[in-house]
Write a protein that holds these residues in place. Structure first.
Motif, PDB file in Angstrom:
ATOM      1  N   LYS A 129       0.828  -1.208   0.000  1.00  0.00           N
ATOM      2  CA  LYS A 129       0.000   0.000   0.000  1.00  0.00           C
ATOM      3  C   LYS A 129       0.860   1.255   0.000  1.00  0.00           C
ATOM      4  O   LYS A 129       0.551   2.234  -0.684  1.00  0.00           O
ATOM      5  CB  LYS A 129      -0.917  -0.020   1.222  1.00  0.00           C
ATOM      6  N   ASP A 130       1.967   1.249   0.781  1.00  0.00           N
ATOM      7  CA  ASP A 130       2.840   2.424   0.839  1.00  0.00           C
ATOM      8  C   ASP A 130       3.471   2.722  -0.518  1.00  0.00           C
ATOM      9  O   ASP A 130       3.535   3.878  -0.943  1.00  0.00           O
ATOM     10  CB  ASP A 130       3.946   2.210   1.893  1.00  0.00           C
ATOM     11  N   LEU A 131       3.939   1.680  -1.193  1.00  0.00           N
ATOM     12  CA  LEU A 131       4.544   1.869  -2.505  1.00  0.00           C
ATOM     13  C   LEU A 131       3.497   2.346  -3.514  1.00  0.00           C
ATOM     14  O   LEU A 131       3.773   3.219  -4.345  1.00  0.00           O
ATOM     15  CB  LEU A 131       5.179   0.559  -2.977  1.00  0.00           C
ATOM     16  N   PHE A 132       2.285   1.791  -3.417  1.00  0.00           N
ATOM     17  CA  PHE A 132       1.179   2.210  -4.300  1.00  0.00           C
ATOM     18  C   PHE A 132       0.909   3.702  -4.128  1.00  0.00           C
ATOM     19  O   PHE A 132       0.743   4.433  -5.108  1.00  0.00           O
ATOM     20  CB  PHE A 132      -0.070   1.389  -3.964  1.00  0.00           C
ATOM     21  N   CYS A 133       0.885   4.169  -2.887  1.00  0.00           N
ATOM     22  CA  CYS A 133       0.603   5.584  -2.606  1.00  0.00           C
ATOM     23  C   CYS A 133       1.729   6.483  -3.103  1.00  0.00           C
ATOM     24  O   CYS A 133       1.468   7.563  -3.651  1.00  0.00           O
ATOM     25  CB  CYS A 133       0.397   5.795  -1.109  1.00  0.00           C
ATOM     26  N   ARG A 134       2.974   6.056  -2.915  1.00  0.00           N
ATOM     27  CA  ARG A 134       4.102   6.863  -3.387  1.00  0.00           C
ATOM     28  C   ARG A 134       4.066   7.018  -4.903  1.00  0.00           C
ATOM     29  O   ARG A 134       4.330   8.101  -5.435  1.00  0.00           O
ATOM     30  CB  ARG A 134       5.428   6.223  -2.946  1.00  0.00           C
ATOM     31  N   GLU A 135       3.737   5.942  -5.597  1.00  0.00           N
ATOM     32  CA  GLU A 135       3.644   6.008  -7.056  1.00  0.00           C
ATOM     33  C   GLU A 135       2.482   6.896  -7.497  1.00  0.00           C
ATOM     34  O   GLU A 135       2.581   7.641  -8.471  1.00  0.00           O
ATOM     35  CB  GLU A 135       3.482   4.600  -7.643  1.00  0.00           C
ATOM     36  N   GLY A 173      -4.719  11.227   3.250  1.00  0.00           N
ATOM     37  CA  GLY A 173      -4.440   9.796   3.285  1.00  0.00           C
ATOM     38  C   GLY A 173      -4.461   9.169   1.900  1.00  0.00           C
ATOM     39  O   GLY A 173      -4.970   9.738   0.931  1.00  0.00           O
ATOM     40  N   CYS A 174      -3.913   7.980   1.819  1.00  0.00           N
ATOM     41  CA  CYS A 174      -3.839   7.252   0.543  1.00  0.00           C
ATOM     42  C   CYS A 174      -5.228   6.932   0.007  1.00  0.00           C
ATOM     43  O   CYS A 174      -5.459   6.955  -1.200  1.00  0.00           O
ATOM     44  CB  CYS A 174      -3.045   5.964   0.758  1.00  0.00           C
ATOM     45  N   THR A 175      -6.165   6.666   0.915  1.00  0.00           N
ATOM     46  CA  THR A 175      -7.527   6.324   0.497  1.00  0.00           C
ATOM     47  C   THR A 175      -8.169   7.453  -0.286  1.00  0.00           C
ATOM     48  O   THR A 175      -8.864   7.225  -1.289  1.00  0.00           O
ATOM     49  CB  THR A 175      -8.394   5.989   1.721  1.00  0.00           C
ATOM     50  N   TRP A 193      -5.608  -2.477  -8.394  1.00  0.00           N
ATOM     51  CA  TRP A 193      -4.852  -3.703  -8.167  1.00  0.00           C
ATOM     52  C   TRP A 193      -3.482  -3.733  -8.841  1.00  0.00           C
ATOM     53  O   TRP A 193      -2.738  -4.693  -8.651  1.00  0.00           O
ATOM     54  CB  TRP A 193      -5.665  -4.911  -8.646  1.00  0.00           C
ATOM     55  N   ILE A 194      -3.151  -2.714  -9.628  1.00  0.00           N
ATOM     56  CA  ILE A 194      -1.859  -2.756 -10.311  1.00  0.00           C
ATOM     57  C   ILE A 194      -1.066  -1.480 -10.040  1.00  0.00           C
ATOM     58  O   ILE A 194      -1.611  -0.488  -9.525  1.00  0.00           O
ATOM     59  CB  ILE A 194      -2.017  -2.961 -11.829  1.00  0.00           C
ATOM     60  N   ASP A 195       0.197  -1.498 -10.410  1.00  0.00           N
ATOM     61  CA  ASP A 195       1.085  -0.345 -10.269  1.00  0.00           C
ATOM     62  C   ASP A 195       0.497   0.850 -11.038  1.00  0.00           C
ATOM     63  O   ASP A 195       0.144   0.720 -12.217  1.00  0.00           O
ATOM     64  CB  ASP A 195       2.451  -0.719 -10.843  1.00  0.00           C
ATOM     65  N   PRO A 196       0.370   2.030 -10.389  1.00  0.00           N
ATOM     66  CA  PRO A 196      -0.166   3.213 -11.083  1.00  0.00           C
ATOM     67  C   PRO A 196       0.569   3.557 -12.373  1.00  0.00           C
ATOM     68  O   PRO A 196      -0.039   4.031 -13.338  1.00  0.00           O
ATOM     69  CB  PRO A 196      -0.002   4.323 -10.042  1.00  0.00           C
ATOM     70  N   ASN A 197       1.899   3.322 -12.407  1.00  0.00           N
ATOM     71  CA  ASN A 197       2.659   3.601 -13.629  1.00  0.00           C
ATOM     72  C   ASN A 197       2.268   2.657 -14.762  1.00  0.00           C
ATOM     73  O   ASN A 197       2.121   3.080 -15.921  1.00  0.00           O
ATOM     74  CB  ASN A 197       4.155   3.464 -13.353  1.00  0.00           C
ATOM     75  N   VAL A 198       2.089   1.382 -14.417  1.00  0.00           N
ATOM     76  CA  VAL A 198       1.666   0.395 -15.415  1.00  0.00           C
ATOM     77  C   VAL A 198       0.272   0.728 -15.918  1.00  0.00           C
ATOM     78  O   VAL A 198      -0.008   0.673 -17.123  1.00  0.00           O
ATOM     79  CB  VAL A 198       1.694  -1.028 -14.820  1.00  0.00           C
TER      80      VAL A 198
END
Length: 312
Positions: free
Chosen positions: A3-9, A98-100, A166-171
């Motif tokens: 979740k942390d990596l998802f939010c940073r991206e 927040g990330c949400t 469900w996937i990387d924001p960059n992808v």
């Protein structure tokens, strides 16, 4: 992906408090513009929805698709733009969201922008079939099929929004850009084919008029189809101008072209330009489609009359 990596991206694209030092003026301007555009988008698209429903001269299929596009634009005015203004305001106050919140905002944007993208493509397909099929159009393009097709496009928009979770924001950004490019390419091809058919029809009419005093009845029947095809082309042209900057800025951030803070600033500008498309669509209806324009003007007159009567 955690979740942390998802939010940073995700924060590579969206405004946050850490960007205020470099992008404060841009955030303020965007906040003001989107606040104004949000109201105008909602009002104009409500008028457009009422006018399209009231207009009896439109074919049932075109009316259904235009209503779908106007509803997606209304959703942008009611949800996406106010949400964007809230994000910008919170960032300017150095509030750490927040990330949400960012996830829900992106979900909403993807849902309504995808519906708009598919709606523009559906309009081009409908106008192409109206001209290409000609007298067989009403037989093959039934209201049931059109409603089912429009419903499928909204379901597909919802699926795309869910995939984002469900996937990387960059992808996802890269995938979405490619999908949008394919849709725009298909739409461009359809309008090019429409142009070729309309040009050929006009040539045939001129030739026939040189031989006969009156043009054949089938040319008169196809006139409305050609006219609305030209009118809906402007919807596509405005869409192209407003969405291409967003697609390019999205790809620039994913690929890593130029300083990130500049690309992020350009991305946020392009997001406002994208939202502007939802304001301009009803203006295009009013400008290029006479029957919709009359219905919108009549609606405004009735509103003003009721307001004056209420005051009296």
């Amino acid at each position: 992906m955690t979740k942390d990596l998802f939010c940073r991206e995700l924060l590579r694209f969206l405004p946050c408090h850490s960007d205020v030092e470099h992008l404060r003026s841009l955030f303020i301007v965007n906040c003001i513009l989107n606040g104004i555009l949000s109201y105008s988008t909602a009002v104009l698209n409500c008028l457009a929805i009422h006018a399209v429903k009231k207009t009896s001269f439109l074919s049932a299929s075109l009316k259904t698709i235009l209503l779908s596009l106007a509803i997606s634009d209304l959703g942008i005015g009611l949800f996406s733009q106010p949400f964007f203004v809230a994000l910008l305001s919170k960032s300017l106050r150095n509030d750490n969201l927040g990330c949400t919140t960012y996830t829900i905002f992106t979900f909403v944007i993807i849902f309504f922008t995808s519906a708009s993208l598919f709606g523009v493509m559906a309009i081009s397909l409908d106008r192409y079939m109206a001209i290409y099929l000609h007298l067989r159009y009403q037989e093959l393009v039934t209201q049931t099929r059109v409603v089912a097709g429009v419903a499928s496009l909204w379901i597909l928009s919802a699926i795309l929004s869910l995939i984002f979770l469900w996937i990387d924001p960059n992808v996802f950004a890269l995938t979405f850009s490619i999908a949008a490019a394919v849709c725009l390419a298909v739409t461009s091809l359809l309008y090019f084919k429409i142009y070729i058919i309309v040009r050929r029809h006009n040539f045939q009419i001129r030739r026939q008029n040189q031989i006969h005093q009156d043009a054949p009845n089938d040319d008169e029947i196809s006139f409305a189809s050609r006219k609305y095809a030209v009118g809906t082309f402007y919807v596509y042209a405005v869409f192209l101008v407003c969405y291409l900057p967003h697609a390019f800025s999205l790809l620039a951030i994913v690929i890593g072209i130029g300083p990130h803070i500049i690309m992020k600033g350009l991305y946020n500008i392009s997001l406002t330009i994208t939202f502007l498309n939802s304001t301009l669509n009803p203006v295009v209806y009013c400008w290029k489609m006479r029957h919709i324009r009359r219905a919108m003007v009549e609606t405004l007159r009735n509103i003003f009359r009721r307001g004056l009567n209420h005051r009296e």
